[in-house]
Design an enzyme around this catalytic site. Structure first.
Site, PDB file in Angstrom:
ATOM      1  N   GLN A   1      -4.623  -1.854   9.439  1.00  0.00           N
ATOM      2  CA  GLN A   1      -4.548  -3.185   9.349  1.00  0.00           C
ATOM      3  C   GLN A   1      -4.936  -4.000   9.630  1.00  0.00           C
ATOM      4  OE1 GLN A   1      -3.226  -3.087   6.238  1.00  0.00           O
ATOM      5  NE2 GLN A   1      -3.787  -5.849   6.449  1.00  0.00           N
TER       6      GLN A   1
ATOM      7  N   ASP B   1     -11.499   2.689   4.246  1.00  0.00           N
ATOM      8  CA  ASP B   1     -11.193   1.179   4.329  1.00  0.00           C
ATOM      9  C   ASP B   1     -12.718   1.186   3.966  1.00  0.00           C
ATOM     10  OD1 ASP B   1      -9.362  -0.796   3.064  1.00  0.00           O
ATOM     11  OD2 ASP B   1      -9.041  -0.673   5.713  1.00  0.00           O
TER      12      ASP B   1
ATOM     13  N   LYS C   1       0.468  -1.249   0.160  1.00  0.00           N
ATOM     14  CA  LYS C   1      -0.118  -0.068   0.163  1.00  0.00           C
ATOM     15  C   LYS C   1       0.682   1.179   0.246  1.00  0.00           C
ATOM     16  CE  LYS C   1      -3.534  -2.573   2.185  1.00  0.00           C
ATOM     17  NZ  LYS C   1      -4.530  -2.996   3.472  1.00  0.00           N
TER      18      LYS C   1
END
Ligand code: NAD
Length: 283
Positions: free
Chosen positions: A98, A121, A54
């Site tokens: 994460q 997200d 990422k």
């Protein structure tokens, strides 16, 4: 006839290029660059690889990424305080926690602490609620990537039968909702589904998000179906494979994604798109 393999790597590259051009324009107009904060807790090797991927994508498109790495024994309070601090930080447009978090941490309050406007997200209940209500809001990256992959085939989604295997909040449920908003007739299958194969045999579009290597067999696939394989499974020999038996399915499917090189790169490209959108919305 052999099914066409959908090249997720190439599609993701095109989307990153588009995002890069839009980030350049944003920088000229707003006089700043979009910022993504990545929260990593512990030393899970797979998570470290994902975070690096990422960060590399951020570098490529011109998004400034900052990594916040806490030790595996960080407390719930410490992680919450970090996320809340990033929520107030004006240089941060997007916050990504994460997953999975180390055992002992409850992910839900942590994900709820991300302000919805920075929730790149798309896991905050506000964004999941908007997705349910109207299909708007920030969409979870993997589900958004699955939709782009299906659309890239040119196959009409409206009126088609779609089967999503897996009902996680991260992948299965949002994908099912996006397909529903695209007017597919959607069946969500899961670990308690009776006769999974019979459901899959009816499907014009199959999305597999289970986490079991080669679980979906080639002889379950309806000839010509679009097959999107979300699964990432590491085999004993170190190689990656998906949830679909690719060799068995590729000659039956109309279109199929490989693993690796299918959904994975698209998830990252969608994160870039979401971060830019969050920056634009904040101005
Ligand atoms: P999860 O473990 O949260 O959910 C798995 C789902 O599979 C559950 O809803 C469960 O009901 C269903 N399931 C389990 N056994 C089943 C069975 N026998 N029959 C039918 N359904 C069954 O996993 P997740 O987070 O949704 O991830 C699924 C897979 O996708 C994993 O392999 C994960 O690594 C991968 N993944 C890939 C990406 C990507 O970017 N490519 C992103 C997220 C997850």
């Amino acid at each position: 006839m052999s099914g066409r393999i959908i090249d997720g790597t190439a599609l993701a590259r095109r989307i990153r290029q588009e995002v890069k051009e839009q980030v350049d324009a944003f920088r000229r107009d707003a006089g700043r660059v979009p910022g993504l904060a990545v929260v990593l807790v512990g030393d899970d090797p797979a998570s470290q690889v994902y975070v690096r991927t990422k960060e590399r994508a951020c570098g490529e498109v011109g998004i400034r990424s900052q990594r916040h790495h806490l030790p595996g024994d960080a407390t719930q309070k410490e992680v919450l305080e970090l996320v809340e601090g990033l929520g107030k930080d004006d240089t941060v447009d997007g916050i990504l926690v994460q997953l999975p978090l180390p055992r002992g941490l409850d992910p839900q309050p942590i994900l709820h602490a991300v302000p919805p406007a920075k929730d790149v997200d798309g896991f905050h209940p506000y964004n999941l609620g908007r997705l349910t209500e109207s299909g708007e809001g920030i969409h979870p990256c993997t589900a958004a990537g699955v939709m782009e992959l299906i659309r890239s085939t040119g196959v009409e989604i409206e009126g088609k039968r779609a089967v999503v295997i897996g009902r996680s909040t991260i992948v299965g449920k949002p994908t099912a909702l996006l397909l529903l908003h695209a007017n597919a007739t959607v069946t969500v299958c899961h670990s308690r589904t009776a006769d999974l194969a019979a459901h899959v045999r009816e499907a014009d579009i199959v999305v597999a998000a289970v986490g079991r290597p080669r679980f979906v067999r080639g002889d379950w696939i309806k000839p010509g179906a679009v097959v999107i394989d979300v699964g990432i499974n590491r085999l004993d020999d170190g190689k990656l494979c998906g949830d679909v038996d690719f060799e068995g399915a590729k000659d039956v499917a109309g279109y199929i994604t490989p693993v690796p090189g299918g959904v994975g790169p698209m998830t990252v490209a969608m994160l870039m798109r979401n971060t830019l959108a969050a920056a634009r919305a904040r101005g």
